[in-house]
Design an enzyme around this catalytic site. Structure first.
Site, mmCIF file in Angstrom:
data_model
loop_
_atom_site.group_PDB
_atom_site.id
_atom_site.type_symbol
_atom_site.label_atom_id
_atom_site.label_comp_id
_atom_site.label_asym_id
_atom_site.label_seq_id
_atom_site.Cartn_x
_atom_site.Cartn_y
_atom_site.Cartn_z
ATOM 1 N N ARG A 163 0.713 -1.252 0.200
ATOM 2 C CA ARG A 163 -0.043 -0.071 0.065
ATOM 3 C C ARG A 163 0.939 1.267 0.086
ATOM 4 O O ARG A 163 0.505 2.310 0.639
ATOM 5 C CB ARG A 163 -1.155 0.131 1.048
ATOM 6 C CG ARG A 163 -1.910 -1.022 1.315
ATOM 7 C CD ARG A 163 -2.880 -0.978 0.121
ATOM 8 N NE ARG A 163 -4.025 -1.796 0.296
ATOM 9 C CZ ARG A 163 -4.227 -3.099 0.096
ATOM 10 N NH1 ARG A 163 -2.983 -3.703 -0.275
ATOM 11 N NH2 ARG A 163 -5.175 -3.893 0.540
ATOM 12 N N SER A 237 -10.586 -0.589 3.391
ATOM 13 C CA SER A 237 -9.816 -0.724 4.678
ATOM 14 C C SER A 237 -9.721 0.633 5.368
ATOM 15 O O SER A 237 -8.727 1.200 4.599
ATOM 16 C CB SER A 237 -8.580 -1.773 4.419
ATOM 17 O OG SER A 237 -8.979 -2.744 4.065
ATOM 18 N N GLU A 333 -4.525 3.642 6.540
ATOM 19 C CA GLU A 333 -4.455 3.377 5.012
ATOM 20 C C GLU A 333 -5.164 4.769 4.396
ATOM 21 O O GLU A 333 -4.843 5.105 3.312
ATOM 22 C CB GLU A 333 -4.889 2.284 4.500
ATOM 23 C CG GLU A 333 -4.473 1.897 3.111
ATOM 24 C CD GLU A 333 -5.557 0.738 2.422
ATOM 25 O OE1 GLU A 333 -6.450 1.582 1.577
ATOM 26 O OE2 GLU A 333 -5.725 -0.145 2.958
HETATM 27 N N1 EPU Z 1 -11.166 -11.062 10.354
HETATM 28 C C1 EPU Z 1 -11.895 -11.121 11.674
HETATM 29 N N2 EPU Z 1 -13.074 -10.562 11.422
HETATM 30 C C2 EPU Z 1 -13.958 -10.079 10.504
HETATM 31 C C3 EPU Z 1 -13.320 -10.238 9.366
HETATM 32 C C4 EPU Z 1 -12.266 -10.547 9.221
HETATM 33 O O1 EPU Z 1 -11.287 -11.501 12.489
HETATM 34 O O2 EPU Z 1 -15.117 -10.076 10.810
HETATM 35 C C5 EPU Z 1 -9.914 -11.358 10.031
HETATM 36 C C6 EPU Z 1 -9.958 -12.961 9.901
HETATM 37 O O3 EPU Z 1 -8.901 -13.694 10.493
HETATM 38 C C7 EPU Z 1 -9.593 -12.963 8.098
HETATM 39 C C8 EPU Z 1 -8.751 -11.904 8.107
HETATM 40 O O4 EPU Z 1 -9.429 -10.956 9.055
HETATM 41 O O5 EPU Z 1 -9.190 -14.404 7.769
HETATM 42 C C9 EPU Z 1 -8.632 -11.284 6.686
HETATM 43 O O6 EPU Z 1 -9.805 -10.752 6.141
HETATM 44 P P1 EPU Z 1 -9.628 -10.226 4.449
HETATM 45 O O7 EPU Z 1 -9.703 -11.478 3.860
HETATM 46 O O8 EPU Z 1 -10.913 -9.409 4.307
HETATM 47 O O9 EPU Z 1 -8.561 -9.614 4.359
HETATM 48 P P2 EPU Z 1 -7.870 -8.126 5.077
HETATM 49 O O10 EPU Z 1 -6.323 -8.366 5.633
HETATM 50 O O11 EPU Z 1 -8.619 -7.621 6.289
HETATM 51 C C10 EPU Z 1 -6.697 -7.201 3.268
HETATM 52 C C11 EPU Z 1 -6.794 -5.686 2.140
HETATM 53 C C12 EPU Z 1 -8.132 -5.636 1.591
HETATM 54 C C13 EPU Z 1 -8.226 -6.761 0.459
HETATM 55 C C14 EPU Z 1 -8.210 -7.998 1.200
HETATM 56 C C15 EPU Z 1 -8.160 -9.233 0.372
HETATM 57 C C16 EPU Z 1 -5.546 -4.349 3.721
HETATM 58 C C17 EPU Z 1 -5.547 -3.101 4.626
HETATM 59 N N3 EPU Z 1 -6.735 -4.789 3.307
HETATM 60 O O12 EPU Z 1 -7.959 -6.976 3.845
HETATM 61 O O13 EPU Z 1 -7.977 -4.485 0.856
HETATM 62 O O14 EPU Z 1 -9.396 -6.665 -0.135
HETATM 63 O O15 EPU Z 1 -7.168 -8.231 2.013
HETATM 64 O O16 EPU Z 1 -6.761 -9.169 -0.380
HETATM 65 O O17 EPU Z 1 -4.409 -4.910 3.317
HETATM 66 C C18 EPU Z 1 -8.511 -2.142 0.893
HETATM 67 O O18 EPU Z 1 -7.267 -2.054 1.026
HETATM 68 O O19 EPU Z 1 -9.315 -1.126 0.957
HETATM 69 C C19 EPU Z 1 -8.993 -3.248 0.852
HETATM 70 C C20 EPU Z 1 -10.460 -3.688 1.285
#
Ligand code: EPU
Length: 338
Positions: A163, A237, A333
């Site tokens: 990012r 995010s 972010e």
């Molecule tokens: N989780 C929880 N509770 C919840 C939802 C998620 O604990 O209610 C935890 C779980 O452990 C889950 C983990 O969060 O496995 C990961 O969730 P997710 O796959 O949605 O990924 P993220 O790391 O939260 C990142 C990016 C997103 C991107 C997704 C998929 C960042 C800051 N965010 O989210 O990007 O879509 O991975 O690759 O790196 C954005 O940048 O605006 C964005 C949406």
């Protein structure tokens, strides 16, 4: 044609749905128009926006906001395996991805449905489902704001990382991106990326791995986890996933054995900001019009009528609670505009 407005509402230019104004708003259709705008003087402060999908406006903006409406797309080169496609910074990223997939060009499909424009894809190095825009960007063209001259950045110049890019650091507010050239793979040389989470299973449920099936699977996964900004204000995010050293990660794992941790290329550990926020109980804590999204607590939402300060203050309470409980500093972010 150059469009110039004064006392212009930014309501349609930020996905949080915050009703602020900018003193001046300037939109341009070409590099030549942008050069003319800069030579005419844009004053201070100034700021470049894309689709406003990663911004939090705290107040009315007292200077000039620039927005690219450069939307040309052309194939500028090819090799046996790849095509090089030069895209105007004002093209909606997802429109370009849809077009690429329809042409059989492979690479960006994992980034399907990310809100925002092509210029910002380079600034922010947007990423999702195991792919980052910087993996495919080969060149960025821009115009320098102080000298009004055109400049180019190679992939290496861009210093892409999680990012982040040179456009958020050394070049911040110093140039305006006009075009991004992506190196995409021809269908017969496709290298699909299915490593993230359950993406492979979702794609295989649709059929053979293909750019079109990955696009469809990603769109459906995102729709289950992320709010539609047309219905509920948000900026995706709100925080980055924090990266900590291995000692810190091990001490946290000793206390919380179910804590998700991922290896980084630099030998550190990336933690899940969503998990940390969830553990601090934020899904149950709504304050006025501001809360976290029920499916993904990393996303802060405006239920209607919140201003920038309401959202910022709420985000600070999240930062404080995660720091207090886990000793981990969450970094926003979202770009906060004073
Ligand atoms: N989780 C929880 N509770 C919840 C939802 C998620 O604990 O209610 C935890 C779980 O452990 C889950 C983990 O969060 O496995 C990961 O969730 P997710 O796959 O949605 O990924 P993220 O790391 O939260 C990142 C990016 C997103 C991107 C997704 C998929 C960042 C800051 N965010 O989210 O990007 O879509 O991975 O690759 O790196 C954005 O940048 O605006 C964005 C949406």
């Amino acid at each position: 044609m150059i469009k110039k407005e004064t006392s212009y509402s930014l309501l349609q230019h930020n996905t949080f749905g915050i009703d602020v104004k900018t003193a001046t708003f300037v939109e341009f259709d070409s590099t030549e128009e942008l050069v003319a705008v800069i030579k005419g003087g844009i004053g201070e402060p100034h700021f470049v926006i894309g689709a406003g999908s990663n911004l939090l406006f705290m107040n009315d903006y007292k200077g000039t906001i620039l927005h690219s409406n450069i939307t040309d797309i052309s194939v500028v080169g090819e090799t046996e395996e790849q095509l090089f496609v030069r895209v105007g910074s004002g093209v909606v990223l997802d429109d370009f991805i849809a077009y690429s997939v329809s042409q059989g060009w492979q690479g960006l499909e994992n980034l399907s449905a990310i809100p925002g424009e092509v210029g910002a894809s380079a600034v922010q190095n947007v990423g999702a489902y195991g792919v980052e825009a910087g993996d495919f960007i080969v060149k960025v063209e821009a115009v320098e704001l102080d000298a009004a001259c055109e400049c180019t950045f190679t992939k290496e110049d861009c210093s892409f990382s999680y990012r982040n890019s040179i456009f958020k650091t050394l070049q911040k507010n110093r140039c305006v991106i006009t075009h991004v050239t992506y190196g995409l793979r021809k269908a017969s040389y496709a290298e699909y990326n299915l490593k993230y989470g359950n993406l492979r299973a979702s794609v295989e449920a649709l059929g053979e791995p293909s750019a079109a099936n990955i696009r469809e699977a990603v769109i459906s996964i995102r729709a289950q986890k992320l709010p539609d900004t047309a219905l509920l204000g948000s900026a995706g995010s709100f925080f980055m996933n924090p990266v900590v050293d291995c000692d810190k990660a091990a001490s946290l794992l000793a206390l919380y054995s179910d804590m998700p941790q991922y290896d980084t290329a630099e030998g550190k550990k990336k933690l899940s900001a969503a998990w940390l926020i969830d553990k601090c109980g934020w899904k149950e804590k709504r304050m006025g019009c501001v809360g976290v999204y029920h499916c993904q607590p990393l996303v802060i939402v405006n239920h209607g009528g919140a201003n920038g300060k309401d959202i910022y203050d709420y985000s600070q309470l999240i930062v404080d609670s995660v720091k207090e409980r886990f000793g981990v500093e969450l970094v926003r972010e979202v770009n906060v505009i004073e």
